[in-house]
Design a protein around this motif. Structure first.
Motif, PDB file in Angstrom:
ATOM      1  N   LEU A   1       0.839  -1.207   0.000  1.00  0.00           N
ATOM      2  CA  LEU A   1       0.000   0.000   0.000  1.00  0.00           C
ATOM      3  C   LEU A   1       0.867   1.248   0.000  1.00  0.00           C
ATOM      4  O   LEU A   1       0.624   2.198  -0.759  1.00  0.00           O
ATOM      5  CB  LEU A   1      -0.904   0.013   1.241  1.00  0.00           C
ATOM      6  CG  LEU A   1      -2.000  -1.050   1.296  1.00  0.00           C
ATOM      7  CD1 LEU A   1      -2.643  -1.073   2.677  1.00  0.00           C
ATOM      8  CD2 LEU A   1      -3.056  -0.759   0.244  1.00  0.00           C
ATOM      9  N   VAL A   2       1.904   1.244   0.842  1.00  0.00           N
ATOM     10  CA  VAL A   2       2.789   2.417   0.923  1.00  0.00           C
ATOM     11  C   VAL A   2       3.495   2.615  -0.416  1.00  0.00           C
ATOM     12  O   VAL A   2       3.545   3.734  -0.959  1.00  0.00           O
ATOM     13  CB  VAL A   2       3.819   2.237   2.066  1.00  0.00           C
ATOM     14  CG1 VAL A   2       4.868   3.335   2.013  1.00  0.00           C
ATOM     15  CG2 VAL A   2       3.116   2.240   3.412  1.00  0.00           C
ATOM     16  N   GLY A   3       4.009   1.528  -0.972  1.00  0.00           N
ATOM     17  CA  GLY A   3       4.708   1.610  -2.258  1.00  0.00           C
ATOM     18  C   GLY A   3       3.790   2.135  -3.342  1.00  0.00           C
ATOM     19  O   GLY A   3       4.130   3.073  -4.072  1.00  0.00           O
ATOM     20  N   GLY A   4       2.599   1.545  -3.446  1.00  0.00           N
ATOM     21  CA  GLY A   4       1.640   1.968  -4.464  1.00  0.00           C
ATOM     22  C   GLY A   4       1.242   3.422  -4.273  1.00  0.00           C
ATOM     23  O   GLY A   4       1.110   4.188  -5.237  1.00  0.00           O
ATOM     24  N   GLY A   5       1.080   3.827  -3.011  1.00  0.00           N
ATOM     25  CA  GLY A   5       0.682   5.190  -2.699  1.00  0.00           C
ATOM     26  C   GLY A   5       1.743   6.192  -3.126  1.00  0.00           C
ATOM     27  O   GLY A   5       1.435   7.229  -3.724  1.00  0.00           O
ATOM     28  N   ILE A   6       3.008   5.875  -2.828  1.00  0.00           N
ATOM     29  CA  ILE A   6       4.094   6.796  -3.198  1.00  0.00           C
ATOM     30  C   ILE A   6       4.218   6.891  -4.721  1.00  0.00           C
ATOM     31  O   ILE A   6       4.355   7.984  -5.284  1.00  0.00           O
ATOM     32  CB  ILE A   6       5.422   6.361  -2.542  1.00  0.00           C
ATOM     33  CG1 ILE A   6       5.336   6.625  -1.029  1.00  0.00           C
ATOM     34  CG2 ILE A   6       6.604   7.116  -3.137  1.00  0.00           C
ATOM     35  CD1 ILE A   6       6.563   6.213  -0.247  1.00  0.00           C
ATOM     36  N   PHE A   7       4.110   5.755  -5.385  1.00  0.00           N
ATOM     37  CA  PHE A   7       4.130   5.760  -6.852  1.00  0.00           C
ATOM     38  C   PHE A   7       3.003   6.631  -7.400  1.00  0.00           C
ATOM     39  O   PHE A   7       3.211   7.459  -8.294  1.00  0.00           O
ATOM     40  CB  PHE A   7       3.988   4.347  -7.413  1.00  0.00           C
ATOM     41  CG  PHE A   7       5.300   3.690  -7.679  1.00  0.00           C
ATOM     42  CD1 PHE A   7       6.218   4.258  -8.548  1.00  0.00           C
ATOM     43  CD2 PHE A   7       5.628   2.489  -7.057  1.00  0.00           C
ATOM     44  CE1 PHE A   7       7.436   3.647  -8.787  1.00  0.00           C
ATOM     45  CE2 PHE A   7       6.847   1.876  -7.297  1.00  0.00           C
ATOM     46  CZ  PHE A   7       7.742   2.455  -8.158  1.00  0.00           C
ATOM     47  N   ALA A   8       1.812   6.419  -6.864  1.00  0.00           N
ATOM     48  CA  ALA A   8       0.643   7.169  -7.334  1.00  0.00           C
ATOM     49  C   ALA A   8       0.877   8.661  -7.144  1.00  0.00           C
ATOM     50  O   ALA A   8       0.591   9.469  -8.034  1.00  0.00           O
ATOM     51  CB  ALA A   8      -0.610   6.709  -6.591  1.00  0.00           C
ATOM     52  N   PHE A   9       1.409   9.018  -5.972  1.00  0.00           N
ATOM     53  CA  PHE A   9       1.650  10.434  -5.684  1.00  0.00           C
ATOM     54  C   PHE A   9       2.633  11.036  -6.688  1.00  0.00           C
ATOM     55  O   PHE A   9       2.374  12.085  -7.282  1.00  0.00           O
ATOM     56  CB  PHE A   9       2.210  10.563  -4.254  1.00  0.00           C
ATOM     57  CG  PHE A   9       2.239  11.985  -3.766  1.00  0.00           C
ATOM     58  CD1 PHE A   9       1.192  12.491  -3.000  1.00  0.00           C
ATOM     59  CD2 PHE A   9       3.295  12.823  -4.072  1.00  0.00           C
ATOM     60  CE1 PHE A   9       1.207  13.794  -2.552  1.00  0.00           C
ATOM     61  CE2 PHE A   9       3.318  14.137  -3.629  1.00  0.00           C
ATOM     62  CZ  PHE A   9       2.271  14.630  -2.866  1.00  0.00           C
ATOM     63  N   ILE A  10       3.746  10.331  -6.906  1.00  0.00           N
ATOM     64  CA  ILE A  10       4.762  10.864  -7.826  1.00  0.00           C
ATOM     65  C   ILE A  10       4.210  10.952  -9.248  1.00  0.00           C
ATOM     66  O   ILE A  10       4.408  11.952  -9.948  1.00  0.00           O
ATOM     67  CB  ILE A  10       6.032   9.981  -7.793  1.00  0.00           C
ATOM     68  CG1 ILE A  10       6.704  10.105  -6.423  1.00  0.00           C
ATOM     69  CG2 ILE A  10       6.998  10.377  -8.900  1.00  0.00           C
ATOM     70  CD1 ILE A  10       7.901   9.196  -6.233  1.00  0.00           C
ATOM     71  N   MET A  11       3.485   9.915  -9.682  1.00  0.00           N
ATOM     72  CA  MET A  11       2.939   9.932 -11.045  1.00  0.00           C
ATOM     73  C   MET A  11       1.999  11.126 -11.236  1.00  0.00           C
ATOM     74  O   MET A  11       2.035  11.799 -12.263  1.00  0.00           O
ATOM     75  CB  MET A  11       2.155   8.645 -11.346  1.00  0.00           C
ATOM     76  CG  MET A  11       2.966   7.372 -11.424  1.00  0.00           C
ATOM     77  SD  MET A  11       4.466   7.534 -12.370  1.00  0.00           S
ATOM     78  CE  MET A  11       3.827   7.419 -14.018  1.00  0.00           C
TER      79      MET A  11
END
Lengths: 354, 269
Positions: free
Chosen positions: B193-203
């Motif tokens: 979840l944390v990984g996906g969230g950070i990716f989503a934020f950066i994208m």
């Protein structure tokens, strides 16, 4: 009142009948084992008591209440899984407390009961550890404490000792049985290990092909198997076909390929019956030794097991028998090829369904 | 550490090759960062003099502050929505019927391989037809199409190694399926979840092409950089870019640190 009642329970997956009509009552405080080879339906039966599998037909009652279609979390059932299924992100304390939290038990009572449960399985000193930091045997005990702390109507265990080494398994057997008696808890245990079943259970239900083939005390099941499947599954056995020569009362004289037998069981003269003889009940002596006086034969093969020796005896009249003698038996100095005499005490050959 | 076999020569070659690849990837960024510290009013390399003049300029300029704020606001809205949608999709794929799973997965992550210009054009058409003038209302859903796949992949990978027996155990202890998800599944798949969230934020924070199609009055940071570039090559752009890089890098490092903490620490699997 019985803790669990299964009534004509059937579970079908497509065309496959995993459970083909099981009736079973577990009395309050009773230890019942579902025993059978893999695919016999024992785990499916357990899952139907737990609520993870809904029966195709039939009824499941827990503590007299119809639970057939009740969701697992609405049943008061404790379960110990094969791989323990401890929550890796929680301490042992929190693992054990989980069921009480879900039930809204107040903090103070929760702490007290968790403490008691951990003490019961001798893990009080480990309360703050995580499951990854303790051994398999300890994990097993946490799983047990976690299931017991909710005071379930019935405790279900699915091959709980499968992953432990033999020494630990023996220890856990004794511990579990003691705990179960001490708490007076009703328990359903699933295993494929007949020794485990014999050594712990009040009653054993032997399953095959989705059906209970026989249910009874360990003594019943071992000494008086109802059929060939149960006889063979419960340990070493000699299974022979015999012809009845004469009958008197509940005993009969019979002939098994030239070997005279005195059977426990009746039948009409001339009937062919299937007979089971447990190998450790057969007497064995060196040929010509004093008091032997039995059926002559010869040692065809032997296997040494430390505490016992398994012999394959070829009788001169034809049939072969497996005989198990304690290692301490003086006859155990026999070697392959030695001449022997075999005696089968009257009443030991037991007539079974084929 | 496990010991590896191999010749010292092979090792040296591997190290040199690795360094070359890293240099190839990082050199433009390094040059940009150095340029951003110029004290002159034009971009050149190497800069004749150094200073934080352009950082102070960017911090004070209303257009850059507003752009940064709207990018942050959009990313802050997009991230939790992506997590919810992506996690639900990943759970559905993991728990649903086997049949059609591959096709569904392909459709869900297809925005990752589609050219953004194509996606942008398509979304632009839809926004026109729906007469959505407020650009937040169109930009957030548009960003979701590209951020959700990252969450689906990241959470999906976590679910692969998740033992559903734990949920059963929780249910046998009295937790409803929803509470089992909340207390057991989500905490355990948190790295995903944390990984996906950070990716989503950066994208979402970096997104340019699709946002460009849709923006009416909203100016995100990438849009502001682009429009500034069109009539002048100001060192302010280098400063803004350096800040953006630092921000993304910080998030990525945070993500990697988390991963290390988790693999070394309590959750031993």
């Amino acid at each position: 009142m019985s803790a669990v009642d299964l009534e004509a329970v059937v579970k079908r997956y497509g065309r496959v009948e995993a459970v083909a009509g099981v009736d079973l009552s577990v009395e309050s405080g009773e230890f019942v084992t579902l025993l059978g080879p893999s695919g016999c339906g024992k785990t499916t039966t357990l899952q139907m008591i737990a609520g993870f599998v809904i029966p195709t037909s039939g009824q499941v009652r827990i503590g007299g209440r119809d639970c057939t279609r009740l969701a697992p979390h609405r049943r008061n059932v404790g379960m110990v899984f094969q791989n323990y299924a401890l929550f890796p992100h929680m301490t042992l304390q929190d693992n054990v407390a989980f069921g009480l939290r879900m039930r809204g038990v107040p903090r103070a009572e929760r702490d007290r009961r968790v403490g008691e449960a951990l003490a019961l399985v001798r893990l009080s000193d480990y309360a703050d550890r995580y499951p990854g930091q303790i051994s398999g045997g300890q994990q097993q005990r946490v799983a047990l404490a976690r299931a017991l702390v909710i005071r379930p109507d019935v405790l279900l265990l699915d091959e709980p000792f499968g992953a432990l080494d033999k020494h630990l398994r023996d220890r856990m057997r004794v511990d579990l049985r003691e705990l179960q008696k001490q708490l007076g808890i009703s328990l359903v245990f699933v295993t494929h290990d007949q020794e485990e079943a014999l050594s712990m259970s009040d009653r054993i239900a032997v399953m095959e092909g989705g059906l209970i083939r026989q249910i009874g005390t360990p003594g019943d099941i071992y000494e008086r198997p109802a059929n060939r499947f149960v006889a063979e599954f419960m340990g070493e056995s000699n299974i022979l076909t015999a012809r009845i020569l004469s009958t008197s009362g509940s005993e009969a004289e019979a002939d098994a390929g030239g070997m005279p037998l005195r059977l426990n069981g009746s039948g009409a003269r001339g009937d062919a019956v299937t007979v089971m003889i447990r190998p450790e009940k057969i007497m064995l002596g060196r040929a010509g030794a004093a008091g032997a006086g039995g059926i002559p034969g010869r040692v065809a093969a032997l296997q040494y097991f430390g505490s016992s020796v398994h012999y394959r005896i070829a009788l001169d009249c034809g049939p072969e028998l497996t005989v198990i003698r304690p290692e301490a038996d003086p006859v155990s100095r026999l070697a392959v090829g030695d001449g022997v005499e075999v005696a089968i005490p009257p009443g030991i050959p037991f007539v079974i369904d084929d | 550490m496990t010991e590896r076999s191999g010749s010292p020569f092979g090792y040296a070659m591997l190290a040199i090759f690795g360094a070359l690849v890293a240099a190839f990837l990082l050199l433009p960024l390094v040059i940009l960062c150095i340029q951003s510290f110029t004290a002159e009013s034009f971009l050149s390399f190497p800069p004749p003099s150094y200073g934080t003049r352009w950082y102070r300029h960017v911090a004070a300029a209303a257009n850059w502050r507003e752009a940064a704020l709207s990018s942050l606001v959009i990313a802050a809205i997009v991230t939790p929505l992506s997590l919810v949608l992506g996690t639900l999709a990943a759970l559905g794929l993991d728990r649903g019927p086997m049949r059609g799973r591959g096709v569904l997965y392909g459709i869900l992550i297809s925005p990752m391989i589609l050219p953004h210009i194509v996606l942008g054009l398509g979304i632009f058409r839809i926004a026109l037809d729906l007469h959505i003038d407020d650009s937040l209302l169109s930009i957030v859903p548009a960003h979701l199409t590209i951020t959700v796949p990252f969450v689906v992949i990241s959470v999906g990978a976590s679910l692969q190694s998740f033992d559903t027996g734990l949920e059963k155990a929780a249910q046998s202890l009295g937790a409803s399926p929803l509470r089992a998800l909340w207390h057991i599944t989500l905490p355990i798949i948190r790295p995903g979840l944390v990984g996906g969230g950070i990716f989503a934020f950066i994208m979402s924070f970096d997104e340019f092409i699709i946002t460009y199609f849709l923006s009416v009055q909203t100016r995100t940071l990438p849009l502001e950089i682009f429009s500034t570039l069109r009539y002048q090559v100001s060192p302010a752009i280098a400063a803004v870019s350096a800040l953006t890089i630092a921000f993304s890098a910080a998030l990525t490092v945070a993500l990697m640190m988390r991963g290390q903490v988790i693999s070394a620490g309590r959750i031993v699997r």
